[in-house]
Design a protein around this motif. Structure first.
Motif, PDB file in Angstrom:
ATOM      1  N   VAL A 257       5.983  13.367   1.273  1.00 35.26           N
ATOM      2  CA  VAL A 257       7.162  14.002   1.839  1.00 35.26           C
ATOM      3  C   VAL A 257       7.034  15.508   1.802  1.00 35.26           C
ATOM      4  O   VAL A 257       7.055  16.180   2.834  1.00 35.26           O
ATOM      5  CB  VAL A 257       8.457  13.549   1.135  1.00 35.26           C
ATOM      6  CG1 VAL A 257       9.674  14.260   1.721  1.00 35.26           C
ATOM      7  CG2 VAL A 257       8.624  12.038   1.219  1.00 35.26           C
ATOM      8  N   SER A 258       6.912  16.065   0.578  1.00 34.27           N
ATOM      9  CA  SER A 258       6.888  17.513   0.430  1.00 34.27           C
ATOM     10  C   SER A 258       6.639  17.863  -1.041  1.00 34.27           C
ATOM     11  O   SER A 258       6.682  16.981  -1.895  1.00 34.27           O
ATOM     12  CB  SER A 258       8.230  18.116   0.866  1.00 34.27           C
ATOM     13  OG  SER A 258       9.255  17.703  -0.030  1.00 34.27           O
ATOM     14  N   PRO A 259       6.450  19.153  -1.319  1.00 35.37           N
ATOM     15  CA  PRO A 259       6.441  19.541  -2.726  1.00 35.37           C
ATOM     16  C   PRO A 259       7.804  19.235  -3.334  1.00 35.37           C
ATOM     17  O   PRO A 259       8.831  19.330  -2.645  1.00 35.37           O
ATOM     18  CB  PRO A 259       6.188  21.052  -2.683  1.00 35.37           C
ATOM     19  CG  PRO A 259       5.558  21.309  -1.350  1.00 35.37           C
ATOM     20  CD  PRO A 259       6.149  20.273  -0.423  1.00 35.37           C
ATOM     21  N   ALA A 260       7.812  18.860  -4.601  1.00 35.02           N
ATOM     22  CA  ALA A 260       9.082  18.528  -5.276  1.00 35.02           C
ATOM     23  C   ALA A 260       9.816  19.785  -5.682  1.00 35.02           C
ATOM     24  O   ALA A 260       9.269  20.827  -5.823  1.00 35.02           O
ATOM     25  CB  ALA A 260       8.800  17.664  -6.504  1.00 35.02           C
TER      26      ALA A 260
ATOM     27  N   THR B  22      10.278   5.588  -4.654  1.00 40.62           N
ATOM     28  CA  THR B  22      10.074   7.032  -4.750  1.00 40.62           C
ATOM     29  C   THR B  22       9.130   7.333  -5.902  1.00 40.62           C
ATOM     30  O   THR B  22       8.983   6.526  -6.824  1.00 40.62           O
ATOM     31  CB  THR B  22      11.394   7.794  -4.978  1.00 40.62           C
ATOM     32  OG1 THR B  22      11.949   7.389  -6.231  1.00 40.62           O
ATOM     33  CG2 THR B  22      12.378   7.560  -3.849  1.00 40.62           C
ATOM     34  N   GLY B  23       8.536   8.507  -5.832  1.00 37.69           N
ATOM     35  CA  GLY B  23       7.666   8.941  -6.926  1.00 37.69           C
ATOM     36  C   GLY B  23       7.247  10.383  -6.726  1.00 37.69           C
ATOM     37  O   GLY B  23       7.385  10.948  -5.631  1.00 37.69           O
ATOM     38  N   THR B  24       6.770  10.969  -7.804  1.00 37.49           N
ATOM     39  CA  THR B  24       6.198  12.316  -7.736  1.00 37.49           C
ATOM     40  C   THR B  24       4.842  12.282  -8.419  1.00 37.49           C
ATOM     41  O   THR B  24       4.603  11.470  -9.321  1.00 37.49           O
ATOM     42  CB  THR B  24       7.082  13.373  -8.430  1.00 37.49           C
ATOM     43  OG1 THR B  24       7.142  13.090  -9.827  1.00 37.49           O
ATOM     44  CG2 THR B  24       8.474  13.431  -7.829  1.00 37.49           C
TER      45      THR B  24
ATOM     46  N   LEU C 138      -4.702  24.823  -5.947  1.00 40.38           N
ATOM     47  CA  LEU C 138      -3.376  24.487  -5.440  1.00 40.38           C
ATOM     48  C   LEU C 138      -2.721  23.613  -6.506  1.00 40.38           C
ATOM     49  O   LEU C 138      -3.234  22.543  -6.829  1.00 40.38           O
ATOM     50  CB  LEU C 138      -3.474  23.712  -4.123  1.00 40.38           C
ATOM     51  CG  LEU C 138      -2.192  23.053  -3.621  1.00 40.38           C
ATOM     52  CD1 LEU C 138      -1.175  24.120  -3.221  1.00 40.38           C
ATOM     53  CD2 LEU C 138      -2.486  22.123  -2.472  1.00 40.38           C
ATOM     54  N   HIS C 139      -1.625  24.083  -7.081  1.00 39.49           N
ATOM     55  CA  HIS C 139      -0.889  23.320  -8.095  1.00 39.49           C
ATOM     56  C   HIS C 139       0.416  22.882  -7.455  1.00 39.49           C
ATOM     57  O   HIS C 139       1.190  23.710  -6.991  1.00 39.49           O
ATOM     58  CB  HIS C 139      -0.636  24.199  -9.319  1.00 39.49           C
ATOM     59  CG  HIS C 139       0.044  23.483 -10.431  1.00 39.49           C
ATOM     60  ND1 HIS C 139       0.492  24.133 -11.548  1.00 39.49           N
ATOM     61  CD2 HIS C 139       0.351  22.174 -10.628  1.00 39.49           C
ATOM     62  CE1 HIS C 139       1.057  23.261 -12.375  1.00 39.49           C
ATOM     63  NE2 HIS C 139       0.988  22.069 -11.825  1.00 39.49           N
ATOM     64  N   GLU C 140       0.632  21.573  -7.396  1.00 38.17           N
ATOM     65  CA  GLU C 140       1.817  21.052  -6.718  1.00 38.17           C
ATOM     66  C   GLU C 140       2.344  19.816  -7.433  1.00 38.17           C
ATOM     67  O   GLU C 140       1.581  19.067  -8.026  1.00 38.17           O
ATOM     68  CB  GLU C 140       1.469  20.698  -5.263  1.00 38.17           C
ATOM     69  CG  GLU C 140       2.651  20.220  -4.440  1.00 38.17           C
ATOM     70  CD  GLU C 140       2.308  20.045  -2.978  1.00 38.17           C
ATOM     71  OE1 GLU C 140       1.888  21.028  -2.326  1.00 38.17           O
ATOM     72  OE2 GLU C 140       2.448  18.916  -2.477  1.00 38.17           O
ATOM     73  N   ASN C 141       3.636  19.641  -7.356  1.00 35.57           N
ATOM     74  CA  ASN C 141       4.293  18.411  -7.764  1.00 35.57           C
ATOM     75  C   ASN C 141       4.851  17.815  -6.475  1.00 35.57           C
ATOM     76  O   ASN C 141       5.830  18.308  -5.937  1.00 35.57           O
ATOM     77  CB  ASN C 141       5.397  18.677  -8.785  1.00 35.57           C
ATOM     78  CG  ASN C 141       5.915  17.420  -9.428  1.00 35.57           C
ATOM     79  OD1 ASN C 141       5.288  16.368  -9.361  1.00 35.57           O
ATOM     80  ND2 ASN C 141       7.080  17.510 -10.039  1.00 35.57           N
ATOM     81  N   SER C 142       4.170  16.799  -5.937  1.00 38.48           N
ATOM     82  CA  SER C 142       4.492  16.250  -4.619  1.00 38.48           C
ATOM     83  C   SER C 142       5.475  15.094  -4.709  1.00 38.48           C
ATOM     84  O   SER C 142       5.415  14.298  -5.633  1.00 38.48           O
ATOM     85  CB  SER C 142       3.225  15.738  -3.937  1.00 38.48           C
ATOM     86  OG  SER C 142       2.320  16.781  -3.721  1.00 38.48           O
ATOM     87  N   ARG C 143       6.341  15.006  -3.688  1.00 39.88           N
ATOM     88  CA  ARG C 143       7.282  13.896  -3.570  1.00 39.88           C
ATOM     89  C   ARG C 143       6.736  12.871  -2.582  1.00 39.88           C
ATOM     90  O   ARG C 143       6.198  13.231  -1.533  1.00 39.88           O
ATOM     91  CB  ARG C 143       8.647  14.385  -3.058  1.00 39.88           C
ATOM     92  CG  ARG C 143       9.422  15.165  -4.052  1.00 39.88           C
ATOM     93  CD  ARG C 143      10.838  15.507  -3.589  1.00 39.88           C
ATOM     94  NE  ARG C 143      10.921  15.933  -2.200  1.00 39.88           N
ATOM     95  CZ  ARG C 143      11.686  15.339  -1.279  1.00 39.88           C
ATOM     96  NH1 ARG C 143      12.433  14.292  -1.578  1.00 39.88           N
ATOM     97  NH2 ARG C 143      11.722  15.795  -0.038  1.00 39.88           N
TER      98      ARG C 143
ATOM     99  N   ALA D 114       0.397  14.566 -13.977  1.00 43.72           N
ATOM    100  CA  ALA D 114       1.524  13.709 -14.361  1.00 43.72           C
ATOM    101  C   ALA D 114       2.045  12.996 -13.128  1.00 43.72           C
ATOM    102  O   ALA D 114       1.749  13.387 -12.001  1.00 43.72           O
ATOM    103  CB  ALA D 114       2.642  14.549 -14.981  1.00 43.72           C
ATOM    104  N   HIS D 115       2.827  11.950 -13.381  1.00 46.40           N
ATOM    105  CA  HIS D 115       3.511  11.283 -12.269  1.00 46.40           C
ATOM    106  C   HIS D 115       4.779  10.632 -12.792  1.00 46.40           C
ATOM    107  O   HIS D 115       4.894  10.318 -13.978  1.00 46.40           O
ATOM    108  CB  HIS D 115       2.611  10.266 -11.561  1.00 46.40           C
ATOM    109  CG  HIS D 115       2.163   9.135 -12.424  1.00 46.40           C
ATOM    110  ND1 HIS D 115       2.904   7.999 -12.597  1.00 46.40           N
ATOM    111  CD2 HIS D 115       1.053   8.990 -13.175  1.00 46.40           C
ATOM    112  CE1 HIS D 115       2.265   7.185 -13.420  1.00 46.40           C
ATOM    113  NE2 HIS D 115       1.144   7.766 -13.786  1.00 46.40           N
ATOM    114  N   THR D 116       5.739  10.466 -11.896  1.00 47.79           N
ATOM    115  CA  THR D 116       6.964   9.733 -12.207  1.00 47.79           C
ATOM    116  C   THR D 116       7.153   8.704 -11.113  1.00 47.79           C
ATOM    117  O   THR D 116       6.925   8.986  -9.940  1.00 47.79           O
ATOM    118  CB  THR D 116       8.194  10.658 -12.251  1.00 47.79           C
ATOM    119  OG1 THR D 116       8.373  11.274 -10.980  1.00 47.79           O
ATOM    120  CG2 THR D 116       8.052  11.730 -13.327  1.00 47.79           C
ATOM    121  N   GLY D 117       7.550   7.511 -11.496  1.00 49.41           N
ATOM    122  CA  GLY D 117       7.763   6.451 -10.519  1.00 49.41           C
ATOM    123  C   GLY D 117       6.502   6.185  -9.724  1.00 49.41           C
ATOM    124  O   GLY D 117       5.392   6.300 -10.232  1.00 49.41           O
ATOM    125  N   GLY D 118       6.697   5.836  -8.464  1.00 49.14           N
ATOM    126  CA  GLY D 118       5.572   5.669  -7.567  1.00 49.14           C
ATOM    127  C   GLY D 118       4.759   4.399  -7.721  1.00 49.14           C
ATOM    128  O   GLY D 118       3.657   4.312  -7.195  1.00 49.14           O
TER     129      GLY D 118
END
Length: 126
Positions: free
Chosen positions: A123-126, A89-91, A107-112, A79-83
């Motif tokens: 930036v980092s994990p959300a 900004t986006g994730t 590795l499961h991550e929601n990244s910022r 998934a993604h938001t914005g970006g």
């Protein structure tokens, strides 16, 4: 690099036409998702310089020490938001599959991500 010179990011394109130009600095990632995919590919091909260059200065480590025993096998973007190219900004949520010393893991991550002066940064994990 993937089988038949395919890009590790999973888009199915040749590396030299997909993430390769980003890694070489000939193109910039147009979206947060494109940056995330190119960073995954950088992990897969061992491009520490690209990973550091695309990491936001506020959270960037001074160096990386990639483990040569870790083999990135495939990427799932969930998934993604914005970006988009018109946002700042986006994730991106993803699963990055790998093998380490013969064992499979993920590795499961929601990244910022942030875009500054037209350039996307992790930036980092959300």
């Amino acid at each position: 690099m993937g089988a038949n010179g395919r890009c590790p990011c999973g888009r199915g394109e040749p590396y030299d036409e997909c993430c390769g130009p980003l890694h070489e600095g000939r193109r910039k990632a147009p979206t947060a998702e494109a940056l995330m995919r190119s960073r995954y590919s950088a992990f897969a091909v061992g491009d520490e310089d690209y990973l550091l260059a695309t990491w936001h200065p506020s959270t960037r480590p001074t160096s990386l020490d990639l483990d040569p025993d870790q083999r990135w096998t495939h990427l799932e973007v969930l998934a993604h938001t914005g970006g988009t190219p018109f946002q700042t900004t986006g994730t991106v949520e993803f699963r990055a599959h790998f093998r380490w010393r013969g064992e499979r893991d993920v590795l499961h991550e929601n990244s910022r991500f942030v875009r500054e002066d037209g350039v996307w940064f992790y930036v980092s994990p959300a």
